[in-house]
Design an enzyme around this catalytic site. Structure first.
Site, PDB file in Angstrom:
ATOM      1  N   ASP A 171       0.591  -1.050  -0.421  1.00  0.00           N
ATOM      2  CA  ASP A 171       0.229   0.007  -0.093  1.00  0.00           C
ATOM      3  C   ASP A 171       0.939   0.959   0.097  1.00  0.00           C
ATOM      4  OD1 ASP A 171      -2.649   1.666  -0.062  1.00  0.00           O
ATOM      5  OD2 ASP A 171      -1.652   1.616   2.115  1.00  0.00           O
ATOM      6  N   GLU A 206      15.114 -15.604  -0.164  1.00  0.00           N
ATOM      7  CA  GLU A 206      15.094 -16.432   0.324  1.00  0.00           C
ATOM      8  C   GLU A 206      14.173 -17.614   0.773  1.00  0.00           C
ATOM      9  OE1 GLU A 206      15.832 -14.616   4.325  1.00  0.00           O
ATOM     10  OE2 GLU A 206      17.205 -13.673   3.826  1.00  0.00           O
TER      11      GLU A 206
END
Length: 560
Positions: free
Chosen positions: A226, A275
């Protein structure tokens, strides 16, 4: 409220269509669920996570690839959950963390991915950090995590600068200090209940990296960020020097939006995301002056997608559409990112109503317009959008052809911008009315206890029940379009279109064996029959190698 998954998993083949696709997000169709308006499981009139979980098979059958959930975090709800008080908790009105876990697990079993909202520009004024900053007073290190400043004027009675809130009025609010005296001011680019974080403070970055890992460990497949263009403010928080600043949003780089410093944050975040296995993604809500600046957010080491607001705001006009399509594809190609296409969301008037009105009224419209015209154009615009290379977003209910509810009584409105008259038009509630699932019932199948915003009479005839299996219904058009898109290699993938010669007011392009023609005019046009008709948003006729395409109609052909 149930805390255990119960929906039956999809067949293995359905799971494979998403989970085994490499770079799934490049051509994904992503469905936005606005939780409070999607489905209510406990009859309190408010949609919730359990309600959304029970409707996941509907979304699987619709044919979307992923579900984006608007905020469900713990919040005072000053701005419908975009004022977060706890980023690691579910608000009780939506359920519990166990409900979130069950939803994620069921979605994955059905072959759907889950994207959640992240709100990093600001917190709630009830966030623990902000409450501590107020309690500790001027000079507190806690205040450095936000933008607290002394005011101007003889007694500090004027805001620190001339910035204006997106929701209207000054972007600053003065606090009362612990000793009861008028004190410092804090920055809030939206509502006063949404103080902006100071991203120069290292604790802010540390906190959000931890929040990312919390939800990634929960199994979410990505984040919609956002106000991704916010967070970083120009050094010194300089005055703009004029008023009515909202008129410039999206047209100029502002000292509080689209600052280059945001990109360092996203490069850090991308390393965290990489990751994790499973191709997790970031999607930016970035209001920028140009698509070229939007492309900065999706460079290879930053975010994966960015909403294409330039496309959302384009009129139903062939020349304008061709221009924004070309500019978008040209901007995204050098950074290797997919284009995105979107027609509606929770912040703008639904496109079935926007297109029902004359061009030039903006994306917040309080006029019903010509309903039949708007729906015809909306259906055509959907087929055009789904034919373009890249990823597409569908806002809940647009597959039902829902219009905006433009006649909500003032006393039921809840959009905070509505109560701050100088800000946005404040009529976002019209696109947030709970969607209809059944022809009848107290809330047309939304839940057993009514709905938090009143639904209009006749809503049931637009419901999922009413449209399912009905030839020519908007819901069946979406289902068929998404099935064809998934089965057609030339749709979605790629980064270019081949424009075809076409009459004025007609968009026509080829992608391999696939051809899309969209007639944006008010009259029928004659076009070559480009092969076998795959799908059309309206009735077309063909004879002697020629097709008559009605007004405001899109046709898909294939030569295969």
């Amino acid at each position: 409220m149930s805390q255990q998954p119960s929906a039956a998993p999809a067949p293995t083949s359905a799971v494979a269509t998403v989970s085994e696709r490499h770079d799934w997000w490049r051509d994904a169709v992503i469905y936005q669920v606005y939780p409070r308006s999607f489905a209510d499981s406990n009859g309190d009139g408010m949609g919730d996570l359990e309600g959304a979980r029970t409707r996941l098979p509907y979304l699987r059958d619709l044919g979307v690839d992923a579900v984006w959930l608007s905020p469900f975090y713990a919040s005072p709800q000053a701005d419908a959950g975009y004022d977060v008080a706890d980023y690691r908790a579910v608000d009780p009105m939506f359920g519990t963390l166990l409900d979130a876990d069950a939803l994620i697990r069921d979605a994955h079993a059905l072959g759907l991915r889950i994207i959640v909202d992240l709100v990093p520009n600001h917190s709630s004024d009830q966030y623990e950090w902000f409450k501590r900053a107020l309690a500790e007073g001027p000079g507190s290190p806690s205040r450095d995590r936000y933008h607290f400043r002394p005011g101007k004027g003889k007694n500090g009675e004027l805001p620190p600068n001339d910035w204006e809130s997106v929701f209207g009025g000054p972007a600053w609010t003065r606090v009362t200090e612990p000793d009861g005296t008028p004190g410092e001011w804090y920055l809030h680019l939206f509502a006063p209940e949404q103080p902006d974080f100071n991203w120069e403070h290292p604790a802010v970055g540390d906190e959000f990296r931890s929040i990312l890992r919390f939800w990634l460990d929960m199994g979410v497949d990505g984040f919609r960020i956002d106000v991704a263009h916010g967070m970083v403010k120009a050094e010194g928080l300089p005055d703009l020097g004029f008023h009515e600043q909202l008129k410039l949003l999206g047209n100029d780089v502002m000292p509080f939006f689209d600052q280059d410093g945001v990109h360092a944050i996203y490069r850090q975040w991308r390393r965290i995301l990489d990751e994790y296995s499973g191709e997790r993604i970031f999607v930016a809500e970035a209001w920028t002056p140009t698509v070229e600046r939007t492309a900065n957010y999706v460079r290879p080491d930053e975010l994966h997608q960015a909403f294409n607001f330039q496309y959302l705001g384009t009129h139903w006009d062939a020349e304008e559409l061709r221009t924004v399509i070309d500019r978008t594809l040209d901007a995204m190609r050098p950074v290797g990112a997919p284009a995105t296409w979107v027609l509606s969301n929770h912040d703008v008037t639904r496109h079935a109503t926007r297109f029902a009105n004359p061009a030039g009224l903006g994306t917040q419209i309080r006029l019903a317009g010509d309903r039949a015209l708007g729906l015809r154009r909306a259906r055509a615009a959907t087929l055009l959008m789904l034919a373009l290379p890249g990823s597409a977003y569908v806002y809940q209910g647009e597959e039902l052809g829902l219009p905006d509810v433009v006649d909500l009584p003032d006393e039921v409105r809840q959009d905070p911008a509505y109560f701050r008259g100088a800000g946005q038009d404040g009529f976002r509630d019209g696109c947030r009315v709970p969607i209809p699932w059944t022809r009848e019932g107290s809330s047309y199948g939304f839940g057993d206890g009514g709905s938090w915003l009143p639904q209009p009479a006749g809503w049931g005839e637009l419901s999922v029940e009413a449209q399912t299996g009905t030839p020519g219904s908007t819901l069946e058009l979406y289902r068929e379009a998404l099935a064809v898109r998934r089965a057609t290699a030339d749709l979605g993938a790629g980064d270019a279109v081949e424009w075809l010669r076409a009459p004025e007011g007609v968009v026509a392009f080829r992608r391999g064996d696939f051809v899309c023609v969209a007639n944006t005019t008010g009259e029928s046009v004659a076009m070559p029959a480009y092969g076998r008709v795959l799908l059309a948003s309206g009735e077309i006729t063909e004879a002697a190698g020629e097709a008559k395409v009605p007004a405001d109609t899109t046709v898909w052909w294939t030569r295969a």
